[in-house]
Motif scaffolding. Structure first.
Motif, PDB file in Angstrom:
ATOM      1  N   LEU A 148      45.352  36.774  50.336  1.00  0.00           N
ATOM      2  CA  LEU A 148      45.850  35.475  49.898  1.00  0.00           C
ATOM      3  C   LEU A 148      45.176  34.329  50.641  1.00  0.00           C
ATOM      4  O   LEU A 148      45.259  33.177  50.217  1.00  0.00           O
ATOM      5  CB  LEU A 148      47.370  35.400  50.089  1.00  0.00           C
ATOM      6  CG  LEU A 148      48.190  36.459  49.338  1.00  0.00           C
ATOM      7  CD1 LEU A 148      49.682  36.236  49.569  1.00  0.00           C
ATOM      8  CD2 LEU A 148      47.872  36.442  47.850  1.00  0.00           C
ATOM      9  N   THR A 149      44.526  34.627  51.744  1.00  0.00           N
ATOM     10  CA  THR A 149      43.835  33.602  52.526  1.00  0.00           C
ATOM     11  C   THR A 149      42.328  33.834  52.446  1.00  0.00           C
ATOM     12  O   THR A 149      41.860  34.931  52.121  1.00  0.00           O
ATOM     13  CB  THR A 149      44.282  33.643  53.994  1.00  0.00           C
ATOM     14  OG1 THR A 149      43.999  34.945  54.538  1.00  0.00           O
ATOM     15  CG2 THR A 149      45.777  33.371  54.110  1.00  0.00           C
ATOM     16  N   GLN A 153      38.080  27.302  47.934  1.00  0.00           N
ATOM     17  CA  GLN A 153      38.936  26.147  47.695  1.00  0.00           C
ATOM     18  C   GLN A 153      38.961  25.782  46.217  1.00  0.00           C
ATOM     19  O   GLN A 153      40.003  25.407  45.675  1.00  0.00           O
ATOM     20  CB  GLN A 153      38.456  24.950  48.522  1.00  0.00           C
ATOM     21  CG  GLN A 153      39.303  23.696  48.323  1.00  0.00           C
ATOM     22  CD  GLN A 153      38.768  22.513  49.110  1.00  0.00           C
ATOM     23  OE1 GLN A 153      37.686  22.592  49.703  1.00  0.00           O
ATOM     24  NE2 GLN A 153      39.513  21.414  49.126  1.00  0.00           N
ATOM     25  N   HIS A 154      37.810  25.905  45.578  1.00  0.00           N
ATOM     26  CA  HIS A 154      37.709  25.582  44.153  1.00  0.00           C
ATOM     27  C   HIS A 154      37.930  26.851  43.337  1.00  0.00           C
ATOM     28  O   HIS A 154      37.190  27.829  43.470  1.00  0.00           O
ATOM     29  CB  HIS A 154      36.331  24.989  43.855  1.00  0.00           C
ATOM     30  CG  HIS A 154      36.128  24.612  42.420  1.00  0.00           C
ATOM     31  ND1 HIS A 154      36.973  23.762  41.736  1.00  0.00           N
ATOM     32  CD2 HIS A 154      35.169  24.977  41.525  1.00  0.00           C
ATOM     33  CE1 HIS A 154      36.549  23.617  40.497  1.00  0.00           C
ATOM     34  NE2 HIS A 154      35.456  24.345  40.348  1.00  0.00           N
ATOM     35  N   GLY A 155      38.965  26.835  42.496  1.00  0.00           N
ATOM     36  CA  GLY A 155      39.298  28.014  41.708  1.00  0.00           C
ATOM     37  C   GLY A 155      38.215  28.441  40.744  1.00  0.00           C
ATOM     38  O   GLY A 155      38.173  29.592  40.311  1.00  0.00           O
ATOM     39  N   GLY A 156      37.306  27.514  40.401  1.00  0.00           N
ATOM     40  CA  GLY A 156      36.213  27.860  39.505  1.00  0.00           C
ATOM     41  C   GLY A 156      35.217  28.817  40.122  1.00  0.00           C
ATOM     42  O   GLY A 156      34.404  29.409  39.411  1.00  0.00           O
ATOM     43  N   LEU A 184      38.885  19.265  40.515  1.00  0.00           N
ATOM     44  CA  LEU A 184      38.372  18.991  39.179  1.00  0.00           C
ATOM     45  C   LEU A 184      37.069  19.747  38.967  1.00  0.00           C
ATOM     46  O   LEU A 184      36.447  20.225  39.918  1.00  0.00           O
ATOM     47  CB  LEU A 184      38.157  17.488  38.997  1.00  0.00           C
ATOM     48  CG  LEU A 184      39.408  16.620  39.159  1.00  0.00           C
ATOM     49  CD1 LEU A 184      39.051  15.146  39.014  1.00  0.00           C
ATOM     50  CD2 LEU A 184      40.490  17.016  38.159  1.00  0.00           C
ATOM     51  N   SER A 185      36.671  19.860  37.719  1.00  0.00           N
ATOM     52  CA  SER A 185      35.453  20.590  37.392  1.00  0.00           C
ATOM     53  C   SER A 185      34.249  19.954  38.075  1.00  0.00           C
ATOM     54  O   SER A 185      34.074  18.734  38.045  1.00  0.00           O
ATOM     55  CB  SER A 185      35.241  20.609  35.874  1.00  0.00           C
ATOM     56  OG  SER A 185      33.985  21.164  35.553  1.00  0.00           O
ATOM     57  N   THR A 194      43.836  24.833  39.785  1.00  0.00           N
ATOM     58  CA  THR A 194      44.872  24.905  40.808  1.00  0.00           C
ATOM     59  C   THR A 194      45.175  26.368  41.079  1.00  0.00           C
ATOM     60  O   THR A 194      44.550  27.266  40.509  1.00  0.00           O
ATOM     61  CB  THR A 194      46.145  24.153  40.370  1.00  0.00           C
ATOM     62  OG1 THR A 194      47.030  24.031  41.488  1.00  0.00           O
ATOM     63  CG2 THR A 194      46.854  24.879  39.238  1.00  0.00           C
ATOM     64  N   ARG A 195      46.138  26.612  41.969  1.00  0.00           N
ATOM     65  CA  ARG A 195      46.570  27.976  42.275  1.00  0.00           C
ATOM     66  C   ARG A 195      48.087  28.043  42.193  1.00  0.00           C
ATOM     67  O   ARG A 195      48.782  27.072  42.510  1.00  0.00           O
ATOM     68  CB  ARG A 195      46.088  28.407  43.663  1.00  0.00           C
ATOM     69  CG  ARG A 195      44.576  28.570  43.752  1.00  0.00           C
ATOM     70  CD  ARG A 195      44.141  29.104  45.114  1.00  0.00           C
ATOM     71  NE  ARG A 195      42.689  29.224  45.190  1.00  0.00           N
ATOM     72  CZ  ARG A 195      41.999  30.288  44.794  1.00  0.00           C
ATOM     73  NH1 ARG A 195      42.646  31.341  44.306  1.00  0.00           N
ATOM     74  NH2 ARG A 195      40.681  30.322  44.884  1.00  0.00           N
ATOM     75  N   ASP A 196      48.580  29.202  41.754  1.00  0.00           N
ATOM     76  CA  ASP A 196      50.023  29.393  41.699  1.00  0.00           C
ATOM     77  C   ASP A 196      50.532  29.756  43.094  1.00  0.00           C
ATOM     78  O   ASP A 196      49.741  29.824  44.050  1.00  0.00           O
ATOM     79  CB  ASP A 196      50.384  30.430  40.629  1.00  0.00           C
ATOM     80  CG  ASP A 196      50.021  31.859  41.026  1.00  0.00           C
ATOM     81  OD1 ASP A 196      49.493  32.079  42.137  1.00  0.00           O
ATOM     82  OD2 ASP A 196      50.273  32.771  40.210  1.00  0.00           O
ATOM     83  N   PRO A 197      51.828  29.979  43.286  1.00  0.00           N
ATOM     84  CA  PRO A 197      52.354  30.269  44.627  1.00  0.00           C
ATOM     85  C   PRO A 197      51.762  31.507  45.285  1.00  0.00           C
ATOM     86  O   PRO A 197      51.891  31.677  46.503  1.00  0.00           O
ATOM     87  CB  PRO A 197      53.856  30.446  44.372  1.00  0.00           C
ATOM     88  CG  PRO A 197      54.137  29.628  43.161  1.00  0.00           C
ATOM     89  CD  PRO A 197      52.921  29.781  42.310  1.00  0.00           C
TER      90      PRO A 197
END
Length: 209
Positions: A148-149, A153-156, A184-185, A194-197
């Motif tokens: 989880l760590t 940082q960027h989900g893309g 943002l893209s 973004t990321r979920d919990p």
């Protein structure tokens, strides 16, 4: 060989009427492209183990963009035997540590609705099915084998689920109000990540009607 077999063989060996003979060049001129040459190659039908093998067709097209040296080659293969009928993406499975915490995010922040028609007690773990248009997200309360760590940082730049939406700016305002981090893209297109919990990456890309 019966008459039916002869007719079937003649049909299979006959080239489709929409294609030119193999020795004929087909030139198509587009205002931004130079002429495109299509070369077609057919593999004849044969009988193996008492079954007909339907001929497959490969079309290779080379297009040279005016002013550029780069050539783009595309291969299209048609094979009826391997076409198993893809329809759409049915659902995406997402792991979570705590179902209630995840539902609070997916329902109360993202506004997704639970599909009540899907059974929640047929599997040996807790979960929920959420509508995403005509497809679904399946939340599964199971141990997560991923760290989880230390994720990007960027989900893309991470494995992620992409959801098509109408207005990225409205979702951005929702994230700002809820204090949810996002990026943002990097390409400048209307998309937000973004990321979920549970640190699962989500992309929301804006599409037109």
């Amino acid at each position: 060989m019966s008459c039916c077999s002869c007719s079937a063989m003649a049909f299979l060996l006959k080239a489709p009427s929409f294609l030119p003979p193999l020795n004929q060049k087909l030139n198509y001129t587009h205002k931004s492209f130079s002429p495109i040459n299509l070369q077609s190659k057919f593999y004849h039908a044969s009988v193996r183990n008492g079954r007909w093998n339907v001929p497959s067709m490969t079309i290779k097209a080379q297009a040279a963009v005016e002013g550029d040296v780069l050539l783009d080659e595309e291969s299209i293969c048609v094979n009826e035997e391997s076409d198993y009928g893809v329809v759409c993406m049915h659902h995406v499975g997402i792991l979570c540590e705590n179902l209630e915490r995840s539902l609070d995010f997916y329902q109360n922040v993202l506004g997704l609705k639970i599909n009540e028609a899907r059974p929640h007690n047929k599997l040996p773990y807790r979960g929920a099915w959420l509508w995403v248009g005509s497809e679904m997200i399946h939340l599964m309360e199971l141990p997560n084998p991923d760290p989880l760590t230390g994720r990007p940082q960027h989900g893309g730049r991470d494995r992620h689920t992409c959801i098509a939406i109408r207005d990225v700016s409205k979702l951005k305002a929702i994230f700002d109000k809820a204090g949810i981090a996002y990026t943002l893209s990097h390409s400048g297109r209307p998309a937000i990540f973004t990321r979920d919990p549970d640190a699962n990456a989500l992309e929301f890309t804006q599409v037109d009607d």
